[in-house]
Design a protein around this motif. Sequence first.
Motif, short mmCIF file in Angstrom:
data_model
loop_
_atom_site.label_atom_id
_atom_site.label_comp_id
_atom_site.label_asym_id
_atom_site.label_seq_id
_atom_site.Cartn_x
_atom_site.Cartn_y
_atom_site.Cartn_z
N ILE A 68 14.43 5.31 -1.19
CA ILE A 68 13.96 5.07 0.18
C ILE A 68 14.73 6.01 1.10
O ILE A 68 15.96 5.98 1.13
CB ILE A 68 14.18 3.60 0.59
N ASP A 69 13.99 6.82 1.84
CA ASP A 69 14.60 7.77 2.77
C ASP A 69 14.52 7.26 4.22
O ASP A 69 15.31 7.65 5.06
CB ASP A 69 13.93 9.14 2.66
N SER A 70 13.56 6.38 4.47
CA SER A 70 13.46 5.75 5.79
C SER A 70 12.84 4.37 5.64
O SER A 70 12.01 4.14 4.76
CB SER A 70 12.64 6.61 6.76
N LEU A 71 13.28 3.48 6.51
CA LEU A 71 12.77 2.10 6.52
C LEU A 71 12.68 1.65 7.97
O LEU A 71 13.66 1.75 8.71
CB LEU A 71 13.71 1.18 5.74
N LYS A 72 11.49 1.20 8.36
CA LYS A 72 11.31 0.62 9.69
C LYS A 72 10.72 -0.77 9.48
O LYS A 72 9.69 -0.92 8.82
CB LYS A 72 10.37 1.49 10.54
N ILE A 73 11.41 -1.77 10.02
CA ILE A 73 10.97 -3.15 9.86
C ILE A 73 10.33 -3.61 11.16
O ILE A 73 10.94 -3.51 12.23
CB ILE A 73 12.16 -4.07 9.49
N PRO B 96 15.89 -18.17 13.46
CA PRO B 96 14.85 -18.92 14.18
C PRO B 96 13.45 -18.42 13.82
O PRO B 96 13.23 -17.22 13.69
CB PRO B 96 15.16 -18.64 15.65
N GLY B 97 12.53 -19.36 13.62
CA GLY B 97 11.15 -19.01 13.32
C GLY B 97 10.86 -18.77 11.85
O GLY B 97 9.74 -18.42 11.49
N SER B 98 11.87 -18.94 11.00
CA SER B 98 11.68 -18.72 9.56
C SER B 98 10.69 -19.73 9.00
O SER B 98 10.73 -20.89 9.38
CB SER B 98 13.03 -18.88 8.85
N PRO B 99 9.79 -19.31 8.12
CA PRO B 99 9.57 -17.95 7.63
C PRO B 99 8.67 -17.16 8.58
O PRO B 99 7.89 -17.73 9.33
CB PRO B 99 8.88 -18.17 6.28
N ILE B 100 8.78 -15.83 8.50
CA ILE B 100 7.93 -14.93 9.27
C ILE B 100 7.38 -13.85 8.35
O ILE B 100 7.93 -13.60 7.28
CB ILE B 100 8.67 -14.29 10.46
N VAL B 101 6.31 -13.22 8.79
CA VAL B 101 5.74 -12.10 8.05
C VAL B 101 6.23 -10.81 8.71
O VAL B 101 6.10 -10.64 9.92
CB VAL B 101 4.20 -12.16 8.02
N LEU B 102 6.84 -9.95 7.90
CA LEU B 102 7.33 -8.67 8.39
C LEU B 102 6.70 -7.54 7.60
O LEU B 102 6.28 -7.73 6.45
CB LEU B 102 8.86 -8.59 8.25
N GLN B 103 6.65 -6.38 8.22
CA GLN B 103 6.17 -5.18 7.55
C GLN B 103 7.33 -4.21 7.40
O GLN B 103 8.10 -4.00 8.33
CB GLN B 103 5.03 -4.55 8.33
N PHE B 104 7.43 -3.65 6.21
CA PHE B 104 8.48 -2.71 5.86
C PHE B 104 7.82 -1.35 5.65
O PHE B 104 7.14 -1.14 4.64
CB PHE B 104 9.22 -3.18 4.60
N ASP C 127 0.86 -1.18 0.00
CA ASP C 127 0.00 0.00 0.00
C ASP C 127 0.89 1.23 0.00
O ASP C 127 1.89 1.27 0.72
CB ASP C 127 -0.89 0.05 1.25
N GLN C 128 0.51 2.23 -0.80
CA GLN C 128 1.26 3.47 -0.83
C GLN C 128 0.31 4.64 -0.81
O GLN C 128 -0.71 4.66 -1.50
CB GLN C 128 2.15 3.54 -2.09
N SER C 129 0.65 5.63 0.01
CA SER C 129 -0.10 6.86 0.08
C SER C 129 0.91 8.00 0.08
O SER C 129 1.63 8.20 1.06
CB SER C 129 -0.96 6.90 1.35
N GLY C 130 1.01 8.70 -1.03
CA GLY C 130 1.99 9.77 -1.14
C GLY C 130 3.40 9.23 -1.02
O GLY C 130 3.78 8.30 -1.73
N SER C 131 4.15 9.77 -0.07
CA SER C 131 5.55 9.36 0.09
C SER C 131 5.72 8.26 1.13
O SER C 131 6.84 7.89 1.46
CB SER C 131 6.41 10.56 0.48
N ASN C 132 4.61 7.72 1.63
CA ASN C 132 4.67 6.63 2.61
C ASN C 132 4.14 5.35 1.99
O ASN C 132 3.12 5.35 1.31
CB ASN C 132 3.87 6.97 3.86
N ALA C 133 4.85 4.25 2.26
CA ALA C 133 4.43 2.95 1.72
C ALA C 133 4.59 1.89 2.80
O ALA C 133 5.42 2.01 3.71
CB ALA C 133 5.27 2.60 0.50
N LEU C 134 3.78 0.85 2.67
CA LEU C 134 3.86 -0.30 3.58
C LEU C 134 3.91 -1.56 2.73
O LEU C 134 2.98 -1.86 1.99
CB LEU C 134 2.66 -0.33 4.51
N LEU C 135 5.03 -2.26 2.85
CA LEU C 135 5.22 -3.54 2.16
C LEU C 135 5.15 -4.63 3.21
O LEU C 135 5.87 -4.60 4.20
CB LEU C 135 6.59 -3.57 1.48
N THR C 136 4.26 -5.58 3.00
CA THR C 136 4.18 -6.77 3.85
C THR C 136 4.76 -7.92 3.05
O THR C 136 4.44 -8.08 1.87
CB THR C 136 2.72 -7.06 4.25
#
Length: 107
Positions: free
Chosen positions: A100-105, A83-91, A66-75
Amino acid sequence: MELHGVVMRFVDAQNNFDSKAYLECFTDSAIVYDEGKTHTGKAEIRQWIEHANDEYQSSMKPTNYDQSGSNALLTAEVSGTFPGSPIVLQFHLGLKDDLIDSLKITG
């Protein structure tokens, strides 16, 4: 699912363990937040991604974007040698000038 150009390059670089191509997805002053640590600027981001590639050999399979303007969320489903692989992460991505100017996982 259609990904923004830089996000597509970001995913491809991760899946090919290509830290140089990965780094080219970021602005010079980008900030990455991962596992409780902050990595600022390309030098720190390069150290972080090279260590992560060596340690975890992570690849990602996007499941939602999902992207809104300059912000995006990649799941993505992330698989690797951790450990625990695979997992679902949000970027959580902040985009600037097609980079990309910022990334929070987050999990």
